[in-house]
Motif scaffolding. Structure first.
Motif, short mmCIF file in Angstrom:
data_model
loop_
_atom_site.label_atom_id
_atom_site.label_comp_id
_atom_site.label_asym_id
_atom_site.label_seq_id
_atom_site.Cartn_x
_atom_site.Cartn_y
_atom_site.Cartn_z
N UNK A 19 -20.17 67.74 20.27
CA UNK A 19 -20.57 66.31 19.87
C UNK A 19 -21.74 66.24 18.74
N UNK A 20 -21.38 65.49 17.66
CA UNK A 20 -22.58 65.26 16.74
C UNK A 20 -23.48 63.75 17.11
N UNK A 21 -24.56 64.29 16.81
CA UNK A 21 -25.45 63.03 17.56
C UNK A 21 -26.23 62.82 16.05
N UNK A 22 -26.48 61.64 15.72
CA UNK A 22 -27.36 61.14 14.78
C UNK A 22 -28.33 60.29 15.45
N UNK A 23 -29.74 60.69 14.92
CA UNK A 23 -30.84 60.11 15.55
C UNK A 23 -31.89 59.96 14.49
N UNK A 24 -32.69 59.00 14.84
CA UNK A 24 -33.86 58.51 13.71
C UNK A 24 -35.01 57.88 14.51
N UNK A 25 -36.13 58.32 14.03
CA UNK A 25 -37.35 57.75 14.50
C UNK A 25 -38.02 56.81 13.25
N UNK A 26 -38.62 55.67 13.75
CA UNK A 26 -38.97 54.72 12.39
C UNK A 26 -40.46 54.22 12.83
N UNK A 27 -41.16 54.18 12.11
CA UNK A 27 -42.61 53.66 12.13
C UNK A 27 -42.98 52.60 10.76
N UNK A 28 -43.38 51.52 11.21
CA UNK A 28 -43.63 50.48 10.29
C UNK A 28 -42.52 50.69 9.19
N UNK A 228 -25.90 51.02 24.44
CA UNK A 228 -24.49 49.94 23.94
C UNK A 228 -23.36 50.73 24.02
N UNK A 229 -22.37 50.16 23.97
CA UNK A 229 -21.02 50.76 23.87
C UNK A 229 -20.84 51.69 22.59
N UNK A 230 -19.95 52.94 23.01
CA UNK A 230 -19.72 53.86 22.04
C UNK A 230 -20.95 54.64 21.95
N UNK A 231 -21.62 54.99 22.93
CA UNK A 231 -22.77 56.00 22.82
C UNK A 231 -23.82 55.72 21.86
N UNK A 232 -24.47 54.58 22.03
CA UNK A 232 -25.49 53.95 21.32
C UNK A 232 -26.49 53.94 22.17
N UNK A 233 -27.99 54.35 21.81
CA UNK A 233 -29.24 54.08 22.63
C UNK A 233 -30.19 53.62 21.59
N UNK A 234 -30.80 52.47 21.70
CA UNK A 234 -32.04 52.04 20.86
C UNK A 234 -33.53 51.85 21.77
N UNK A 246 -27.12 57.86 18.20
CA UNK A 246 -25.51 57.47 18.26
C UNK A 246 -24.61 58.69 18.22
N UNK A 247 -24.04 58.98 19.34
CA UNK A 247 -22.83 59.95 19.20
C UNK A 247 -21.75 59.45 18.43
N UNK A 249 -18.75 60.57 17.96
CA UNK A 249 -17.38 60.37 18.58
C UNK A 249 -17.21 59.40 19.69
N UNK A 250 -18.46 58.55 20.01
CA UNK A 250 -18.44 57.65 21.03
C UNK A 250 -18.69 58.22 22.34
N UNK A 251 -18.95 59.56 22.83
CA UNK A 251 -18.95 59.93 23.97
C UNK A 251 -20.24 59.98 24.50
N UNK A 252 -20.67 59.17 25.49
CA UNK A 252 -21.83 59.16 25.85
C UNK A 252 -22.42 60.11 26.54
N UNK A 253 -21.57 61.14 27.14
CA UNK A 253 -22.16 62.33 28.00
C UNK A 253 -23.14 63.04 27.10
N UNK A 254 -22.83 62.90 25.66
CA UNK A 254 -23.97 63.68 24.91
C UNK A 254 -25.50 63.09 24.75
N UNK A 255 -25.52 61.98 25.24
CA UNK A 255 -26.84 61.33 24.64
C UNK A 255 -27.84 61.76 25.30
N UNK A 256 -27.88 62.34 26.87
CA UNK A 256 -28.86 62.70 27.54
C UNK A 256 -29.40 64.10 26.94
N UNK A 257 -28.52 65.05 26.60
CA UNK A 257 -29.06 66.11 26.08
C UNK A 257 -29.68 66.14 24.47
N UNK A 258 -29.19 65.05 23.88
CA UNK A 258 -29.47 64.68 22.46
C UNK A 258 -30.94 63.96 22.59
N UNK A 259 -31.12 63.01 23.57
CA UNK A 259 -32.49 62.34 23.78
C UNK A 259 -33.52 63.21 23.96
#
Length: 292
Positions: A19-28, A228-234, A246-247, A249-259
């Motif tokens: 699973x490919x996971x896109x992630x971003x951290x934003x400040x100001x 959120x649905x389709x494996x999103x976390x904010x 955001x995963x 392919x929408x598979x939420x099982x990848x969120x915990x390792x990615x986070x």
């Protein structure tokens, strides 16, 4: 573009899925750290709920933190959660029949978005708007919700793509970096501190089918988080850091390792997030889900 986080499902030492996971951290408003594409566009889905609760917090002085928590939640219909939805419906002078989220297991009350819908009904009562059809894009309730999301994200409403969410209301799409920025602004907006405090104070009401948002708020003091649905976390931290994952392919099982991997990338403790053991129906350990 930085490489996305790749989460592999391994069985007996062989990679079975990735699973490919896109992630971003934003400040100001600026991207501080990224894995994958921070401009990846997706729908907010239920991650919008804390923002959608802001007008309720501002317009009704009779709502308490339990009301705001359940309005921000994607619940699993525990007795306590259903009691909170009923209490908010009572303040809206509404019943389960007024909910336009559709049924789950034969009950509109048990739909995991019923708290948000009860909050929308309570807002309609406060503003003197018709309650029938409050879910429709042309209704003032949904127009206010879109404007609230646009303001949090510092976008024009015309810049946001819209569609209909799983529960029948309008949902908006935007880049992940913009979602992360919007979350940093929730507590700065009028009513935002009340919503954030309610989320942190009532993890039992926030608990949903994917528990990462609740667990993140418990593991990282001062944070708010919503999946959120389709494996999103904010999420957003007390020092103004906003995070969105955001995963692809929408598979939420990848969120915990990615986070867990992305928190480490941000220089934060991963806490309970990281690799997952994969077990079969006999509870035998057969593999793992972790970063490649």
């Amino acid at each position: 573009m930085a490489e996305p986080i790749r989460v592999a499902a391994r069985r007996g030492g062989t990679v079975e899925s990735v699973h490919r996971v896109h992630a971003v951290g934003v400040q100001d408003g600026e991207v501080m750290e990224a894995a994958g594409d921070p401009a990846f566009v997706t729908f907010l889905r239920s991650s919008a709920k804390p923002i959608q609760a802001l007008p309720l917090a501002r317009e009704r002085d009779d709502v308490d933190d339990r009301d705001l928590a359940i309005a921000s939640a994607s619940h699993v219909a525990t007795d306590e959660q259903l009691a909170a939805v009923r209490a908010l419906l009572a303040k809206a002078e509404a019943t389960e029949d007024d909910l336009e989220c559709g049924p789950y297991q034969g009950s509109r009350l048990k739909h995991n978005c019923s708290g948000k819908h009860a909050g929308m009904l309570a807002l309609c009562r406060a503003k003197g708007w018709p309650t029938h059809g409050y879910r429709r894009p042309e209704h003032p309730c949904q127009q206010v919700m879109l404007a609230e999301i646009a303001d949090a994200a510092e976008l024009d409403t015309a810049e946001m793509r819209t569609a209909i969410d799983g529960c029948g209301v309008v949902t908006a799409a935007m880049p992940l970096r913009t979602m992360a920025h919007a979350f940093t602004r929730i507590e700065r907006k009028t009513g935002g501190r009340a919503v954030a405090d309610a989320m942190r104070a009532h993890p039992e009401l926030m608990l949903g089918p994917v528990t990462l948002d609740t667990e993140l708020m418990q593991a990282q003091p001062g944070w708010i988080a919503k999946g959120g649905a389709e494996a999103l976390l904010c999420a957003a931290g007390p020092e103004g850091l906003g995070v969105a994952l955001k995963v692809e392919d929408g598979n939420a099982r990848a969120l915990r390792p990615a986070l867990g991997a992305f928190l480490e990338q941000l220089g934060l403790e991963p806490g309970p997030f990281g690799p997952i053991e994969l077990r079969n129906s006999r509870d035998d350990l057969v593999g793992s889900l972790d970063r490649m």
